[in-house]
Scaffold this motif. Structure first.
Motif, short mmCIF file in Angstrom:
data_model
loop_
_atom_site.label_atom_id
_atom_site.label_comp_id
_atom_site.label_asym_id
_atom_site.label_seq_id
_atom_site.Cartn_x
_atom_site.Cartn_y
_atom_site.Cartn_z
N LEU A 136 0.59 -1.04 0.10
CA LEU A 136 0.26 -0.02 -0.39
C LEU A 136 0.85 1.32 0.59
CD1 LEU A 136 -3.18 0.69 0.08
CD2 LEU A 136 -2.60 0.72 2.76
N ASN A 137 1.47 1.31 1.02
CA ASN A 137 2.44 2.49 1.46
C ASN A 137 3.47 2.44 -0.31
OD1 ASN A 137 1.92 3.17 3.54
ND2 ASN A 137 4.17 1.66 4.17
N LYS A 138 4.30 1.04 -0.71
CA LYS A 138 4.85 1.60 -2.24
C LYS A 138 3.29 2.14 -3.78
CE LYS A 138 7.26 -1.39 -6.15
NZ LYS A 138 6.20 -0.17 -7.03
N GLU A 139 2.22 1.82 -3.83
CA GLU A 139 1.77 2.82 -4.64
C GLU A 139 1.20 3.86 -4.36
OE1 GLU A 139 -2.45 -0.09 -4.21
OE2 GLU A 139 -1.31 -1.42 -4.52
N LYS A 140 0.95 4.12 -3.17
CA LYS A 140 1.09 5.59 -3.10
C LYS A 140 2.50 6.27 -3.11
CE LYS A 140 -2.08 5.14 1.55
NZ LYS A 140 -1.87 5.36 2.91
N PHE A 141 3.46 6.31 -2.58
CA PHE A 141 4.86 6.51 -3.66
C PHE A 141 4.65 6.51 -4.74
CE2 PHE A 141 8.89 5.87 -4.76
CZ PHE A 141 9.86 7.48 -4.09
N ASP A 142 3.64 5.36 -5.37
CA ASP A 142 3.79 5.77 -6.92
C ASP A 142 3.56 6.49 -7.37
OD1 ASP A 142 5.78 3.84 -7.39
OD2 ASP A 142 4.88 2.11 -7.48
N ASP A 143 2.08 6.74 -6.38
CA ASP A 143 1.30 7.76 -7.31
C ASP A 143 1.97 9.19 -7.04
OD1 ASP A 143 -0.74 5.72 -8.14
OD2 ASP A 143 -1.94 5.63 -5.81
N SER A 144 2.18 9.42 -5.72
CA SER A 144 2.40 10.41 -5.35
C SER A 144 4.05 10.78 -6.32
CB SER A 144 3.46 10.71 -4.01
OG SER A 144 4.26 10.76 -3.77
N MET A 145 4.39 9.97 -6.97
CA MET A 145 5.45 10.06 -7.67
C MET A 145 5.30 10.89 -9.27
SD MET A 145 8.14 10.39 -5.84
CE MET A 145 10.02 10.46 -7.42
N GLU A 146 4.36 9.69 -9.56
CA GLU A 146 3.58 10.43 -10.64
C GLU A 146 3.19 11.72 -11.10
OE1 GLU A 146 3.01 9.59 -14.58
OE2 GLU A 146 3.90 8.06 -13.22
N SER A 147 2.07 11.39 -9.75
CA SER A 147 1.54 13.34 -9.45
C SER A 147 2.40 14.16 -9.36
CB SER A 147 1.30 13.22 -8.71
OG SER A 147 0.24 14.94 -8.17
N LEU A 148 3.43 13.81 -9.11
CA LEU A 148 5.12 15.57 -9.30
C LEU A 148 5.42 15.32 -10.72
CD1 LEU A 148 6.34 17.00 -7.36
CD2 LEU A 148 8.55 15.02 -6.77
N LYS A 149 5.34 14.12 -10.77
CA LYS A 149 5.72 14.07 -12.38
C LYS A 149 4.78 15.07 -13.32
CE LYS A 149 6.51 11.41 -16.06
NZ LYS A 149 6.38 10.24 -16.87
N ASP A 150 4.15 15.08 -13.01
CA ASP A 150 3.00 15.83 -13.93
C ASP A 150 2.64 16.74 -13.94
OD1 ASP A 150 2.42 13.20 -15.32
OD2 ASP A 150 0.34 12.51 -14.15
N SER A 151 3.09 17.26 -12.28
CA SER A 151 3.08 19.11 -11.84
C SER A 151 4.16 19.37 -13.08
CB SER A 151 2.63 18.73 -10.40
OG SER A 151 2.85 20.04 -10.02
N LEU A 152 5.73 18.54 -12.34
CA LEU A 152 7.04 19.41 -12.53
C LEU A 152 6.75 19.46 -14.46
CD1 LEU A 152 9.67 20.05 -12.32
CD2 LEU A 152 10.25 18.27 -12.62
N GLU A 153 6.27 18.48 -14.91
CA GLU A 153 6.15 18.79 -16.59
C GLU A 153 5.23 19.46 -16.74
OE1 GLU A 153 4.99 14.99 -18.14
OE2 GLU A 153 6.19 14.19 -18.01
N CYS A 154 3.80 20.30 -16.07
CA CYS A 154 3.20 21.25 -16.88
C CYS A 154 3.89 22.45 -16.60
CB CYS A 154 1.72 21.29 -15.68
SG CYS A 154 0.73 20.12 -16.66
#
Length: 79
Positions: A14-32
């Motif tokens: 569960l913690n890995k999934e949360k981390f992966d989701d937050s990293m994906e969100s951070l990546k999208d935010s950074l790209e924008c």
């Protein structure tokens, strides 16, 4: 396997999934934000800009510290 061990594994997944989701969100935010901040220089500015020159040799030897760091130890060993 014990129930406690399975709970630890489930919690880690569960913690890995949360981390992966937050990293994906951070990546999208950074790209924008990078896309929004991109400024395309005008043609006049690019053509008027002179290449940087240090007055030394070309390439990596253009920095005086490279010469000092490579030659000074050799001279020190000679004396």
């Amino acid at each position: 396997m014990t129930n406690r061990f399975m709970n630890i594994i489930d919690s880690a997944n569960l913690n890995k999934e949360k981390f992966d989701d937050s990293m994906e969100s951070l990546k999208d935010s950074l790209e924008c934000s990078v896309k929004a901040a991109e400024v395309k220089p005008s043609v006049e500015y690019v053509s008027a800009q002179a290449p940087a020159s240090t007055g030394w040799l070309r390439g990596s030897l253009s920095y005086p510290w490279v010469l000092i760091c490579t030659i000074a130890p050799v001279i020190e060993e000679l004396f």
